[in-house]
Design a protein around this motif. Sequence first.
Motif, PDB file in Angstrom:
ATOM      1  N   ARG A 179     -33.831  37.872 -39.562  1.00 31.76           N
ATOM      2  CA  ARG A 179     -34.217  37.491 -40.914  1.00 31.76           C
ATOM      3  C   ARG A 179     -33.668  38.502 -41.929  1.00 31.76           C
ATOM      4  NH1 ARG A 179     -40.313  35.643 -41.645  1.00 31.76           N
ATOM      5  NH2 ARG A 179     -39.308  34.926 -43.565  1.00 31.76           N
ATOM      6  N   SER A 180     -33.545  38.050 -43.171  1.00 30.55           N
ATOM      7  CA  SER A 180     -33.124  38.927 -44.262  1.00 30.55           C
ATOM      8  C   SER A 180     -34.185  38.901 -45.347  1.00 30.55           C
ATOM      9  CB  SER A 180     -31.773  38.474 -44.839  1.00 30.55           C
ATOM     10  OG  SER A 180     -30.728  38.726 -43.927  1.00 30.55           O
ATOM     11  N   TYR A 181     -34.478  40.079 -45.889  1.00 28.09           N
ATOM     12  CA  TYR A 181     -35.535  40.215 -46.891  1.00 28.09           C
ATOM     13  C   TYR A 181     -34.969  40.857 -48.146  1.00 28.09           C
ATOM     14  CZ  TYR A 181     -38.569  39.486 -42.826  1.00 28.09           C
ATOM     15  OH  TYR A 181     -39.176  38.986 -41.701  1.00 28.09           O
ATOM     16  N   LEU A 182     -35.347  40.293 -49.292  1.00 31.39           N
ATOM     17  CA  LEU A 182     -34.924  40.843 -50.575  1.00 31.39           C
ATOM     18  C   LEU A 182     -35.741  42.091 -50.888  1.00 31.39           C
ATOM     19  CD1 LEU A 182     -33.240  40.550 -53.201  1.00 31.39           C
ATOM     20  CD2 LEU A 182     -35.124  39.144 -54.106  1.00 31.39           C
ATOM     21  N   LEU A 183     -35.039  43.172 -51.242  1.00 35.73           N
ATOM     22  CA  LEU A 183     -35.699  44.441 -51.564  1.00 35.73           C
ATOM     23  C   LEU A 183     -35.665  44.692 -53.068  1.00 35.73           C
ATOM     24  CD1 LEU A 183     -34.134  46.746 -48.811  1.00 35.73           C
ATOM     25  CD2 LEU A 183     -36.304  45.505 -48.710  1.00 35.73           C
ATOM     26  N   ASP A 184     -36.632  45.436 -53.525  1.00 40.01           N
ATOM     27  CA  ASP A 184     -36.666  45.832 -54.931  1.00 40.01           C
ATOM     28  C   ASP A 184     -35.992  47.183 -55.081  1.00 40.01           C
ATOM     29  OD1 ASP A 184     -37.207  45.926 -57.620  1.00 40.01           O
ATOM     30  OD2 ASP A 184     -39.260  46.643 -57.366  1.00 40.01           O
ATOM     31  N   THR A 185     -34.684  47.231 -54.795  1.00 39.31           N
ATOM     32  CA  THR A 185     -33.935  48.482 -54.863  1.00 39.31           C
ATOM     33  C   THR A 185     -32.456  48.140 -54.935  1.00 39.31           C
ATOM     34  OG1 THR A 185     -33.623  50.650 -53.819  1.00 39.31           O
ATOM     35  CG2 THR A 185     -33.727  48.744 -52.361  1.00 39.31           C
ATOM     36  N   THR A 186     -31.616  49.149 -54.932  1.00 34.29           N
ATOM     37  CA  THR A 186     -30.159  48.958 -54.909  1.00 34.29           C
ATOM     38  C   THR A 186     -29.572  49.783 -53.774  1.00 34.29           C
ATOM     39  OG1 THR A 186     -29.675  50.820 -56.379  1.00 34.29           O
ATOM     40  CG2 THR A 186     -30.127  48.680 -57.423  1.00 34.29           C
ATOM     41  N   LEU A 187     -28.339  49.487 -53.396  1.00 36.85           N
ATOM     42  CA  LEU A 187     -27.690  50.298 -52.367  1.00 36.85           C
ATOM     43  C   LEU A 187     -27.532  51.739 -52.822  1.00 36.85           C
ATOM     44  CD1 LEU A 187     -24.888  47.981 -50.881  1.00 36.85           C
ATOM     45  CD2 LEU A 187     -27.174  48.431 -50.006  1.00 36.85           C
TER      46      LEU A 187
END
Length: 251
Positions: A179-187
Amino acid sequence: MNVIIIEDEKPAARRLARLLADLDLEVSTMLHSVDESIEWFQNNPHPDLIFLDIQLSDGLSFEIFDVVDVKSAIIFTTAYDEYALQAFKLNSIDYLLKPIDDEELESAVKKYRNFKPESRKISVDFNDIKNLLVNPLEREYKKRFTVKVGQHLKIINADEVECFYSENKGTYAATSDGRSYLLDTTLEQLEEELSPKVFFRISRKFYVNINHIGDIISYTNSRLQIKLKRFNEQEIIVSRERVKDFKLWLE
């Protein structure tokens, strides 16, 4: 302004020179090894500004300064992220993380121009920086992430993440359960949070976890393709500028 580049990857050096030309900086010399650089500095006036790669084909570039007392301003170009970056900020010296971003390069050049090095003595303790590279300071890295799934919060352990990737201005964590999850951050923010022993930024788009690499395959233009154990939604390619440092990281 007299500018030189010290970089053992000739395509990377040429690309940097082109980017600097767009900023009205002409590169007078490109050097590609420790030995070549030492000989050049011993026989030529020192430049105003050096773009300096840390890892050269015949050793760390700091070995140049063991022999030659260089007075030039320095902007590091490096694939070493995390632990050494604070050292590179000393005395208005900047660093650029490979592959070099156009806007970051422009910002570093602007910083140098505002610095006015003729009015201040440039002093760098290369031994301190070298020690940080060889013996990085112990620190705590992020071990888990919290993501929102519908009305629920889910905890993801960092060691479960096969890769972090950016897509459509979002940053995602792809986990070992597929699965893939959207994070509240940037690379870019993740650079400050991920252990460099476990995660490596292979391109502007991907961070990979060494424990989830299934295969590494030779790819076009001297690049490498990575096959993760579960994630297969996109091709994962090590950018040419990072291949050498990626191989070192694997060791």
